[in-house]
Design a protein around this motif. Sequence first.
Motif, mmCIF file in Angstrom:
data_model
loop_
_atom_site.group_PDB
_atom_site.id
_atom_site.type_symbol
_atom_site.label_atom_id
_atom_site.label_comp_id
_atom_site.label_asym_id
_atom_site.label_seq_id
_atom_site.Cartn_x
_atom_site.Cartn_y
_atom_site.Cartn_z
ATOM 1 N N PHE A 193 45.073 -2.155 10.189
ATOM 2 C CA PHE A 193 46.188 -1.442 10.646
ATOM 3 C C PHE A 193 45.602 0.068 10.545
ATOM 4 N N TYR A 194 46.522 0.590 11.418
ATOM 5 C CA TYR A 194 45.954 2.285 11.562
ATOM 6 C C TYR A 194 46.778 3.076 10.675
ATOM 7 N N TRP A 195 45.840 3.818 9.639
ATOM 8 C CA TRP A 195 46.334 4.552 8.818
ATOM 9 C C TRP A 195 46.869 6.052 9.273
ATOM 10 N N GLU A 197 48.949 5.970 11.911
ATOM 11 C CA GLU A 197 50.345 5.777 12.173
ATOM 12 C C GLU A 197 51.257 5.623 11.090
ATOM 13 N N GLY A 198 52.488 4.954 11.110
ATOM 14 C CA GLY A 198 53.151 4.625 10.024
ATOM 15 C C GLY A 198 54.786 5.225 10.477
ATOM 16 N N LEU A 202 51.931 0.452 13.653
ATOM 17 C CA LEU A 202 51.115 -0.137 12.446
ATOM 18 C C LEU A 202 50.052 -0.516 13.314
ATOM 19 N N TRP A 204 49.425 -3.854 12.883
ATOM 20 C CA TRP A 204 48.825 -4.610 11.959
ATOM 21 C C TRP A 204 48.398 -5.857 12.725
ATOM 22 N N PHE A 351 49.431 9.038 4.932
ATOM 23 C CA PHE A 351 50.124 7.423 5.529
ATOM 24 C C PHE A 351 51.474 7.546 4.826
ATOM 25 N N THR A 355 55.500 7.238 6.344
ATOM 26 C CA THR A 355 56.268 5.770 6.276
ATOM 27 C C THR A 355 57.819 6.476 6.043
ATOM 28 N N PHE A 362 57.566 -2.812 7.064
ATOM 29 C CA PHE A 362 56.344 -3.222 6.797
ATOM 30 C C PHE A 362 56.211 -4.489 5.852
#
Length: 382
Positions: A193-195, A197-198, A202, A204, A351, A355, A362
Amino acid sequence: MASARMVGLFAGIGGLELGLGASGWHTELLCEIDPGARGVLAHRFPDTPLHPDVTRLRAIPANTELVAAGFPCQDLSQAGRTAGITGTRSGLVDEIFRLVRRRRGPRWLLLENVPFMLQLGRGAAMRHIVDALEELGYTWAYRVVDAQAFGLPQRRRRVLMLASRTEDPRTVLFGEDAGIRTVGDPEHDPCGFYWTEGVRGLGWAVNAVPTLKGGSGLGIASPPAVRLPSGEIVTPSIIDAERLQGFEPGWTASASTVPGVREGHRWKLVGNAVSVRMAQWVGGRLADPLPPLPGQQHLVPGTPWPVAAWGHNGVAYRMPLSTWPVHEPYEDLREFLTDARLLSARATAGFLRRTTMGNLRFPPGFLDDMASHLDRMGGWAA
């Protein structure tokens, strides 16, 4: 196949050239404007002439049989400005057609870019390219292909477009189709995933990392992260990233020796590169073409561009193909990463803060693992 001569425009760090070279293609000329990428090309292709600016390149060698070009995607990608095919970067594709026209067209023309180009401007970007190819007398075909098909644990879909004045490009791109397959279970396998992002997304990916990105133009790296089954959160190193693109470890190290190029710029070079294994597949099929699979249907003008299509003289057809032409032995992500590092407390905390700013959903247990990882890394104070 016997050695054939090609030219690499917008060559980046040489993914197309390296992959096609495995099937006997010899690169006669390289063109790349990025100083760091030129440093890599000069080191890895020391005997190949290297030109810095496609807009000032007057001609390609007369004996060129294939022109390969992973032309800039900044104006075509969802992550970019989406200015379209007329943008200052992606509009450079017209320089390819200028050079091809001056030599009355090489036998093959291979283009690579992001799948979003199929949607941009309601298909206008693709229509621009198709019209230019047909004006030059080419039959064209394209297919969206995923690097995972070739065993790499990176979900990376790209448009491969092949055109020819004398051959049928369908025998290269449409000769085989293995179908999409499941390569992991989120309950037992690593998930990428991309930390960074959020809030809105994501990226995923199960038993894979999401598509590697170029990162900041300032040379700030933007690597993905991976949740291991143990709950630890790690991030691949630049060495792992190079391997995820099919390059040997340290392929881009020479970029850091170029004055003014930051170490983090290597991430941009790798993120913008063409998957070597993807290019190897094209080279293999050029050497050993197959009859195109059946099932084509007329593509009605104005309808969305499909995953695969071909055309000539103003008539186009869609092909019922997947993004997985083959099923090469898959390299599980947990064994693939050889130089991963723990995600820092600062990155993890950032991150988790993001969120709370949106309504993104998630996977079960994921945020608990992130919070536990933050605790192990020293908590919010760290």
